[in-house]
Design a protein around this motif. Structure first.
Motif, PDB file in Angstrom:
ATOM      1  N   GLU A   1      10.328  58.437  75.473  1.00 31.73           N
ATOM      2  CA  GLU A   1      11.171  57.340  74.732  1.00 31.73           C
ATOM      3  C   GLU A   1      11.896  56.903  75.449  1.00 31.73           C
ATOM      4  O   GLU A   1      12.614  55.683  75.229  1.00 31.73           O
ATOM      5  N   MET A   2      12.440  57.257  76.806  1.00 27.52           N
ATOM      6  CA  MET A   2      13.035  56.724  77.335  1.00 27.52           C
ATOM      7  C   MET A   2      12.820  55.631  78.559  1.00 27.52           C
ATOM      8  O   MET A   2      13.262  54.768  78.779  1.00 27.52           O
ATOM      9  N   LYS A   3      11.348  56.233  78.480  1.00 28.36           N
ATOM     10  CA  LYS A   3      10.368  55.152  79.620  1.00 28.36           C
ATOM     11  C   LYS A   3      10.268  53.933  78.605  1.00 28.36           C
ATOM     12  O   LYS A   3       9.975  53.235  79.085  1.00 28.36           O
ATOM     13  N   ASN A   4       9.689  54.237  77.785  1.00 26.04           N
ATOM     14  CA  ASN A   4      10.257  52.648  76.583  1.00 26.04           C
ATOM     15  C   ASN A   4      11.342  52.139  75.605  1.00 26.04           C
ATOM     16  O   ASN A   4      11.718  50.521  75.424  1.00 26.04           O
ATOM     17  N   TYR A   5      12.579  52.606  76.943  1.00 25.65           N
ATOM     18  CA  TYR A   5      14.213  52.298  76.357  1.00 25.65           C
ATOM     19  C   TYR A   5      14.274  51.913  74.549  1.00 25.65           C
ATOM     20  O   TYR A   5      14.258  50.757  74.201  1.00 25.65           O
ATOM     21  N   ASN A   6      13.258  53.040  73.875  1.00 23.42           N
ATOM     22  CA  ASN A   6      13.556  53.568  72.895  1.00 23.42           C
ATOM     23  C   ASN A   6      14.564  54.360  72.814  1.00 23.42           C
ATOM     24  O   ASN A   6      15.327  54.890  72.736  1.00 23.42           O
ATOM     25  N   PHE A   7      16.415  53.765  71.232  1.00 19.60           N
ATOM     26  CA  PHE A   7      16.838  54.469  70.768  1.00 19.60           C
ATOM     27  C   PHE A   7      16.602  55.366  70.248  1.00 19.60           C
ATOM     28  O   PHE A   7      17.924  56.526  70.269  1.00 19.60           O
ATOM     29  N   LYS A   8      15.887  55.998  70.225  1.00 20.26           N
ATOM     30  CA  LYS A   8      15.352  57.480  69.417  1.00 20.26           C
ATOM     31  C   LYS A   8      15.499  58.506  70.442  1.00 20.26           C
ATOM     32  O   LYS A   8      15.450  59.565  69.954  1.00 20.26           O
ATOM     33  N   ALA A   9      15.641  58.037  71.806  1.00 23.74           N
ATOM     34  CA  ALA A   9      15.540  59.166  73.094  1.00 23.74           C
ATOM     35  C   ALA A   9      17.137  59.361  72.831  1.00 23.74           C
ATOM     36  O   ALA A   9      16.875  60.707  72.662  1.00 23.74           O
ATOM     37  N   GLY A  10      18.030  58.706  72.641  1.00 21.04           N
ATOM     38  CA  GLY A  10      19.420  59.013  72.469  1.00 21.04           C
ATOM     39  C   GLY A  10      19.345  60.178  71.285  1.00 21.04           C
ATOM     40  O   GLY A  10      20.093  61.199  71.107  1.00 21.04           O
ATOM     41  N   LEU A  11      18.442  59.882  69.992  1.00 22.18           N
ATOM     42  CA  LEU A  11      18.493  60.914  68.975  1.00 22.18           C
ATOM     43  C   LEU A  11      17.687  62.096  69.344  1.00 22.18           C
ATOM     44  O   LEU A  11      18.871  63.134  69.154  1.00 22.18           O
ATOM     45  N   TYR A  12      17.259  62.237  70.366  1.00 18.83           N
ATOM     46  CA  TYR A  12      15.990  62.938  70.896  1.00 18.83           C
ATOM     47  C   TYR A  12      17.421  64.782  71.712  1.00 18.83           C
ATOM     48  O   TYR A  12      17.277  65.137  71.484  1.00 18.83           O
ATOM     49  N   LEU A  13      18.091  63.525  72.458  1.00 20.85           N
ATOM     50  CA  LEU A  13      18.964  64.165  73.144  1.00 20.85           C
ATOM     51  C   LEU A  13      19.323  64.927  72.349  1.00 20.85           C
ATOM     52  O   LEU A  13      19.829  65.954  73.004  1.00 20.85           O
ATOM     53  N   ILE A  14      20.654  64.339  71.563  1.00 21.50           N
ATOM     54  CA  ILE A  14      21.429  64.959  70.867  1.00 21.50           C
ATOM     55  C   ILE A  14      20.846  65.644  69.681  1.00 21.50           C
ATOM     56  O   ILE A  14      21.795  66.878  70.104  1.00 21.50           O
ATOM     57  N   LEU A  15      19.690  65.930  69.454  1.00 20.86           N
ATOM     58  CA  LEU A  15      18.900  67.276  69.083  1.00 20.86           C
ATOM     59  C   LEU A  15      18.784  67.876  69.809  1.00 20.86           C
ATOM     60  O   LEU A  15      18.724  69.432  69.926  1.00 20.86           O
ATOM     61  N   ALA A  16      18.855  67.731  70.631  1.00 16.01           N
ATOM     62  CA  ALA A  16      18.217  68.964  71.947  1.00 16.01           C
ATOM     63  C   ALA A  16      19.120  68.985  72.412  1.00 16.01           C
ATOM     64  O   ALA A  16      19.777  70.805  72.798  1.00 16.01           O
ATOM     65  N   SER A  17      20.551  69.469  72.754  1.00 18.17           N
ATOM     66  CA  SER A  17      22.288  69.153  73.064  1.00 18.17           C
ATOM     67  C   SER A  17      22.895  70.169  71.466  1.00 18.17           C
ATOM     68  O   SER A  17      23.428  71.241  72.147  1.00 18.17           O
ATOM     69  N   ALA A  18      21.487  70.347  70.542  1.00 16.88           N
ATOM     70  CA  ALA A  18      22.214  70.682  69.018  1.00 16.88           C
ATOM     71  C   ALA A  18      21.594  72.394  69.614  1.00 16.88           C
ATOM     72  O   ALA A  18      21.958  72.892  69.300  1.00 16.88           O
ATOM     73  N   CYS A  19      20.192  72.318  69.719  1.00 17.53           N
ATOM     74  CA  CYS A  19      19.278  73.105  70.491  1.00 17.53           C
ATOM     75  C   CYS A  19      20.337  74.412  71.021  1.00 17.53           C
ATOM     76  O   CYS A  19      20.247  75.696  71.068  1.00 17.53           O
ATOM     77  N   LYS A  20      21.215  73.640  72.099  1.00 20.28           N
ATOM     78  CA  LYS A  20      21.626  74.412  73.308  1.00 20.28           C
ATOM     79  C   LYS A  20      22.844  75.222  73.148  1.00 20.28           C
ATOM     80  O   LYS A  20      23.457  76.367  72.754  1.00 20.28           O
ATOM     81  N   VAL A  21      23.640  74.393  71.614  1.00 24.55           N
ATOM     82  CA  VAL A  21      25.016  75.145  70.687  1.00 24.55           C
ATOM     83  C   VAL A  21      24.513  76.226  70.248  1.00 24.55           C
ATOM     84  O   VAL A  21      25.031  77.122  70.059  1.00 24.55           O
ATOM     85  N   LYS A  22      23.238  75.953  69.587  1.00 23.07           N
ATOM     86  CA  LYS A  22      22.575  77.345  68.363  1.00 23.07           C
ATOM     87  C   LYS A  22      22.959  77.683  69.196  1.00 23.07           C
ATOM     88  O   LYS A  22      22.230  79.916  69.451  1.00 23.07           O
ATOM     89  N   GLN A  23      22.014  78.113  70.949  1.00 22.58           N
ATOM     90  CA  GLN A  23      21.895  79.416  72.225  1.00 22.58           C
ATOM     91  C   GLN A  23      23.231  79.787  72.624  1.00 22.58           C
ATOM     92  O   GLN A  23      23.260  80.749  73.165  1.00 22.58           O
ATOM     93  N   GLY A  24      24.496  79.222  72.179  1.00 19.75           N
ATOM     94  CA  GLY A  24      25.715  79.425  72.535  1.00 19.75           C
ATOM     95  C   GLY A  24      25.637  79.411  73.960  1.00 19.75           C
ATOM     96  O   GLY A  24      26.173  79.679  74.913  1.00 19.75           O
ATOM     97  N   LYS A  25      24.649  78.081  74.421  1.00 19.82           N
ATOM     98  CA  LYS A  25      25.104  77.914  75.861  1.00 19.82           C
ATOM     99  C   LYS A  25      25.548  76.109  75.471  1.00 19.82           C
ATOM    100  O   LYS A  25      26.349  75.692  74.615  1.00 19.82           O
ATOM    101  N   ASP A  26      25.800  75.408  76.547  1.00 16.14           N
ATOM    102  CA  ASP A  26      26.704  73.852  77.077  1.00 16.14           C
ATOM    103  C   ASP A  26      26.104  73.690  76.971  1.00 16.14           C
ATOM    104  O   ASP A  26      24.928  73.129  77.537  1.00 16.14           O
TER     105      ASP A  26
END
Length: 247
Positions: A34-59
């Protein structure tokens, strides 16, 4: 169901089941596309990916800063959505404790004054998910609508909209197809029977509802959006609904 939605649903399932690495990888894959398409969804997906890191106990800093950088690119590319994009970037910086950067983003956002909606129409948003209602309300406020009512089930929606119609108002209705008590197509049919000119935008989750969506559009619904939708997709649906009123 399209491939993107299938991947999104699978990633959410992984996240719910604590399969955090698999979820992270899928969200990142969706974000890169979605980043290649300049779509706002890309930001949401990155934030969700960060939530996965938090659940792993990672930064989660890397994913959140990547989201912030992406929102800044969107802001520079499209002045119409710059206010919203800069505010999203600011929130990402806040999440990683970069308060000075967050303030800079908020200051940038102030430079882009929101244009009010051409019509101060009442919008009624109907969905049983509090998260979806919050997101829709945020989008609508950004687009200039300040008279927003919400309902979490079909009965509540019918009560609110019927009262608005009786008082002489002409609301636009954002209606989820899968409500807990009365399905969206039944609600839409009842409303259109009482006011055929009512503008209804259907909210769908997947292609299972496609036959009901087509039927409801056939009897008068103006447009539809599919979850997860962006602010631009919602704006396009609202524009379509308004155009359908011009006969």
């Amino acid at each position: 169901m399209n491939k993107e939605l299938e991947k999104f649903d699978l990633a959410c399932t992984y996240l719910r089941n604590d399969q955090n690495i698999a979820a992270h990888n899928l969200f990142m894959s969706l974000a890169q596309k979605e980043m290649k398409n300049y779509n706002f969804k890309a930001g949401l997906y990155l934030i969700l990916a960060s939530a996965c890191k938090v659940k792993q106990g990672k930064d989660p800093k890397k994913e959140l800063l990547e989201a912030a950088d992406f929102y800044v690119k969107l802001a520079k590319k499209d002045p119409q959505t710059a206010n919203y994009a800069y505010r999203c970037a600011a929130k990402c910086h806040l999440k990683v404790g970069q308060y000075e950067e967050a303030m800079k983003m908020f200051e940038q956002a102030k430079k882009y004054i929101l244009k009010p909606a051409e019509e101060k129409r009442t919008i009624v948003a109907v969905d049983d998910s509090p998260a979806i209602l919050m997101r829709v309300t945020s989008f609508l406020q950004y687009l200039g609508y300040d008279n927003i009512k919400t309902a979490s089930d079909g009965k509540g929606a019918l009560d609110i909209i019927t009262e608005l119609i009786k008082s002489g108002q002409n609301p636009i209705v954002l209606l989820d197809m899968d409500l807990p008590d009365i399905t969206g197509d039944v609600v839409a049919t009842k409303l259109l029977e009482s006011k055929p000119s009512l503008s209804i935008i259907l909210i769908t989750a997947d292609e299972k509802t496609a036959p009901r969506v087509r039927k409801t559009i056939g009897i008068g619904s103006a447009a539809f959006v599919q979850k997860p939708f962006t602010i631009n997709e919602l704006k396009n649906a609202l524009d379509t609904a308004k155009l359908s009123e011009i006969r």
